[in-house]
Write a protein that holds these residues in place. Structure first.
Motif, PDB file in Angstrom:
ATOM      1  N   ASN A 253      37.921 -42.968  59.600  1.00 23.84           N
ATOM      2  CA  ASN A 253      38.703 -43.929  58.835  1.00 23.84           C
ATOM      3  C   ASN A 253      38.995 -45.168  59.676  1.00 23.84           C
ATOM      4  OD1 ASN A 253      41.959 -43.765  57.101  1.00 23.84           O
ATOM      5  ND2 ASN A 253      40.339 -45.282  57.029  1.00 23.84           N
ATOM      6  N   ALA A 254      39.375 -44.957  60.938  1.00 27.59           N
ATOM      7  CA  ALA A 254      39.684 -46.079  61.839  1.00 27.59           C
ATOM      8  C   ALA A 254      38.450 -46.947  62.080  1.00 27.59           C
ATOM      9  CB  ALA A 254      40.226 -45.541  63.157  1.00 27.59           C
ATOM     10  N   ILE A 255      37.304 -46.313  62.244  1.00 28.40           N
ATOM     11  CA  ILE A 255      36.056 -47.057  62.478  1.00 28.40           C
ATOM     12  C   ILE A 255      35.684 -47.887  61.247  1.00 28.40           C
ATOM     13  CG2 ILE A 255      33.573 -46.800  62.869  1.00 28.40           C
ATOM     14  CD1 ILE A 255      34.259 -44.326  64.585  1.00 28.40           C
ATOM     15  N   ILE A 256      35.839 -47.292  60.079  1.00 29.31           N
ATOM     16  CA  ILE A 256      35.548 -48.015  58.830  1.00 29.31           C
ATOM     17  C   ILE A 256      36.466 -49.225  58.686  1.00 29.31           C
ATOM     18  CG2 ILE A 256      35.700 -47.862  56.310  1.00 29.31           C
ATOM     19  CD1 ILE A 256      34.752 -44.953  56.568  1.00 29.31           C
ATOM     20  N   ASN A 257      37.748 -49.036  58.989  1.00 32.33           N
ATOM     21  CA  ASN A 257      38.701 -50.146  58.915  1.00 32.33           C
ATOM     22  C   ASN A 257      38.299 -51.283  59.843  1.00 32.33           C
ATOM     23  OD1 ASN A 257      40.186 -48.594  57.161  1.00 32.33           O
ATOM     24  ND2 ASN A 257      41.894 -48.243  58.561  1.00 32.33           N
ATOM     25  N   ALA A 258      37.957 -50.930  61.091  1.00 31.74           N
ATOM     26  CA  ALA A 258      37.567 -51.944  62.072  1.00 31.74           C
ATOM     27  C   ALA A 258      36.306 -52.677  61.631  1.00 31.74           C
ATOM     28  CB  ALA A 258      37.358 -51.291  63.436  1.00 31.74           C
ATOM     29  N   THR A 259      35.370 -51.938  61.066  1.00 29.21           N
ATOM     30  CA  THR A 259      34.126 -52.547  60.576  1.00 29.21           C
ATOM     31  C   THR A 259      34.421 -53.565  59.484  1.00 29.21           C
ATOM     32  OG1 THR A 259      32.880 -50.527  61.076  1.00 29.21           O
ATOM     33  CG2 THR A 259      31.889 -52.074  59.518  1.00 29.21           C
ATOM     34  N   LYS A 260      35.334 -53.227  58.586  1.00 29.67           N
ATOM     35  CA  LYS A 260      35.724 -54.163  57.527  1.00 29.67           C
ATOM     36  C   LYS A 260      36.347 -55.424  58.130  1.00 29.67           C
ATOM     37  CE  LYS A 260      36.527 -50.687  53.937  1.00 29.67           C
ATOM     38  NZ  LYS A 260      37.541 -50.004  53.084  1.00 29.67           N
ATOM     39  N   GLY A 261      37.103 -55.231  59.211  1.00 32.57           N
ATOM     40  CA  GLY A 261      37.733 -56.371  59.868  1.00 32.57           C
ATOM     41  C   GLY A 261      36.710 -57.316  60.480  1.00 32.57           C
ATOM     42  N   ALA A 278      43.106 -55.893  59.832  1.00 32.59           N
ATOM     43  CA  ALA A 278      42.411 -54.603  59.886  1.00 32.59           C
ATOM     44  C   ALA A 278      42.779 -53.826  61.144  1.00 32.59           C
ATOM     45  CB  ALA A 278      40.901 -54.820  59.818  1.00 32.59           C
ATOM     46  N   LEU A 279      42.784 -54.506  62.281  1.00 31.73           N
ATOM     47  CA  LEU A 279      43.051 -53.830  63.546  1.00 31.73           C
ATOM     48  C   LEU A 279      44.519 -53.435  63.677  1.00 31.73           C
ATOM     49  CD1 LEU A 279      40.854 -55.967  65.993  1.00 31.73           C
ATOM     50  CD2 LEU A 279      40.252 -53.856  64.791  1.00 31.73           C
ATOM     51  N   GLU A 280      45.414 -54.353  63.296  1.00 25.77           N
ATOM     52  CA  GLU A 280      46.846 -54.065  63.408  1.00 25.77           C
ATOM     53  C   GLU A 280      47.266 -52.961  62.438  1.00 25.77           C
ATOM     54  OE1 GLU A 280      48.937 -57.715  62.852  1.00 25.77           O
ATOM     55  OE2 GLU A 280      47.801 -58.749  64.434  1.00 25.77           O
ATOM     56  N   GLY A 281      46.774 -53.047  61.197  1.00 29.75           N
ATOM     57  CA  GLY A 281      47.108 -52.019  60.215  1.00 29.75           C
ATOM     58  C   GLY A 281      46.639 -50.648  60.647  1.00 29.75           C
ATOM     59  N   THR A 282      45.422 -50.601  61.186  1.00 25.95           N
ATOM     60  CA  THR A 282      44.863 -49.327  61.655  1.00 25.95           C
ATOM     61  C   THR A 282      45.682 -48.781  62.817  1.00 25.95           C
ATOM     62  OG1 THR A 282      42.634 -49.981  60.961  1.00 25.95           O
ATOM     63  CG2 THR A 282      42.809 -48.216  62.590  1.00 25.95           C
ATOM     64  N   LEU A 283      45.992 -49.634  63.768  1.00 26.87           N
ATOM     65  CA  LEU A 283      46.771 -49.190  64.929  1.00 26.87           C
ATOM     66  C   LEU A 283      48.153 -48.702  64.499  1.00 26.87           C
ATOM     67  CD1 LEU A 283      46.942 -48.896  67.995  1.00 26.87           C
ATOM     68  CD2 LEU A 283      47.790 -51.249  68.106  1.00 26.87           C
ATOM     69  N   GLU A 284      48.786 -49.436  63.602  1.00 25.40           N
ATOM     70  CA  GLU A 284      50.108 -49.038  63.126  1.00 25.40           C
ATOM     71  C   GLU A 284      50.069 -47.650  62.485  1.00 25.40           C
ATOM     72  OE1 GLU A 284      52.064 -51.814  60.594  1.00 25.40           O
ATOM     73  OE2 GLU A 284      51.926 -53.467  62.051  1.00 25.40           O
ATOM     74  N   GLY A 285      48.949 -47.333  61.842  1.00 29.38           N
ATOM     75  CA  GLY A 285      48.826 -46.050  61.175  1.00 29.38           C
ATOM     76  C   GLY A 285      48.971 -44.858  62.104  1.00 29.38           C
TER      77      GLY A 285
END
Length: 299
Positions: A253-261, A278-285
């Protein structure tokens, strides 16, 4: 004939008055199974409050909030009210652009009885205005288990139309209002299915009157004023995977988010802002730990 079983309804609305009117009209046509309809108006500015105040139907219990607290908190607030103040055994949860079709509720209740009330949630068969499937629930590996009852076993669904027991809400808590938007329904239905089998009823049909059946909007092309929604989505998705799925799926999921970013860097504007979202939202998760609230009289 399905036994009359009073069911309370929760509808969260914001600036969609024409759809809300259609939703309520359809709900009131569902028959004697409808108990109270709790409408939570998230401080709309399109005349919704005046319309609700002028309604004379005693079944409709509306409240206009002083501020827009977000969709997730709206459902958290509304489901609390339905659990504490409602009269029924069940709560039917939906968005304001959900239009239940004939016998949608009675078929949900029929399924509940056939399951001996042993379920986390039962979702409706959601269709777009042209009849094509939309908001499709996620099936389990053993999805055919109760096809004899026209039920598909599922893991997640959306708040377009799900039926839950009040006892389940009291036991497992309310949706996470802190999620704000996008993903709160996935977390809540994941929580319910993590503890009990959950199903999609093929016989309970609702129409989801979105403007488009399949949206082409994404992080790359969305309007700048909607970017905050994506940050919520990325954060909420990571949290839900952490709670209910494997580390491998969370990492994916994190990799997909980063790719979208990184793809969003090709956007026409706010290129680095989109990547940051994308990066901040993923990290916050990975550090997001909202507290589950439970029904109480004063909220």
């Amino acid at each position: 004939m399905v036994k009359v079983e009073k069911t309370d309804v929760v509808v969260v609305t914001y600036n969609r008055l024409s759809l809300l009117k259609e939703c309520l009209e359809s709900l009131l046509s569902q028959g004697d199974n409808i108990g109270n309809i709790f409408v939570i108006d998230n401080n709309s500015s399109d005349g919704t409050s005046n319309y609700l105040n002028d309604l004379k139907n005693e079944k409709i219990k509306s409240e206009t909030l002083t501020t827009n607290i977000g969709g997730a908190a709206g459902f958290e607030y509304g489901i609390n009210k339905a659990t504490v103040e409602g009269k029924g055994q069940y709560i039917w949860i939906m968005d304001d652009d959900t239009i239940p079709q004939k016998n949608a509720l009675s078929n949900l209740i029929k399924s509940a009885h056939e399951l001996d009330n042993k379920f986390g949630f039962i979702g409706s068969n959601v269709r777009w205005i042209d009849g094509t499937p939309i908001n499709v629930a996620t099936p389990t590996n053993d999805w055919p288990e109760r096809t004899d009852l026209n039920l598909i076993k599922v893991k997640t669904a959306t708040f377009v139309s799900i039926l839950v027991k009040k006892d389940t809400v009291k036991l497992l808590g309310l949706p996470l209002g802190e999620m704000q938007i996008w993903g709160d329904d996935t977390e809540y239905t994941s929580r319910l299915s993590h503890n009990n089998p959950c199903y999609l009823s093929l016989n309970s049909q609702v129409i989801h009157k979105t403007s488009k059946s399949v949206t082409s909007e994404d992080l790359k092309n969305t309007d700048p004023d909607r970017l905050w929604r994506y940050k919520c989505s990325f954060r909420n998705g990571i949290y839900t995977n952490r709670k209910y799925n494997s580390k491998k799926k969370t990492l994916k999921n994190a990799i997909i988010n980063a790719t979208k970013g990184f793809k969003a860097i090709k956007a026409k504007n706010k290129k680095m802002t989109r990547l940051g979202i994308a990066l901040e939202g993923t990290l916050e998760g990975f550090f997001f730990n909202p507290k589950i609230k439970f029904p109480k009289d004063k909220y």
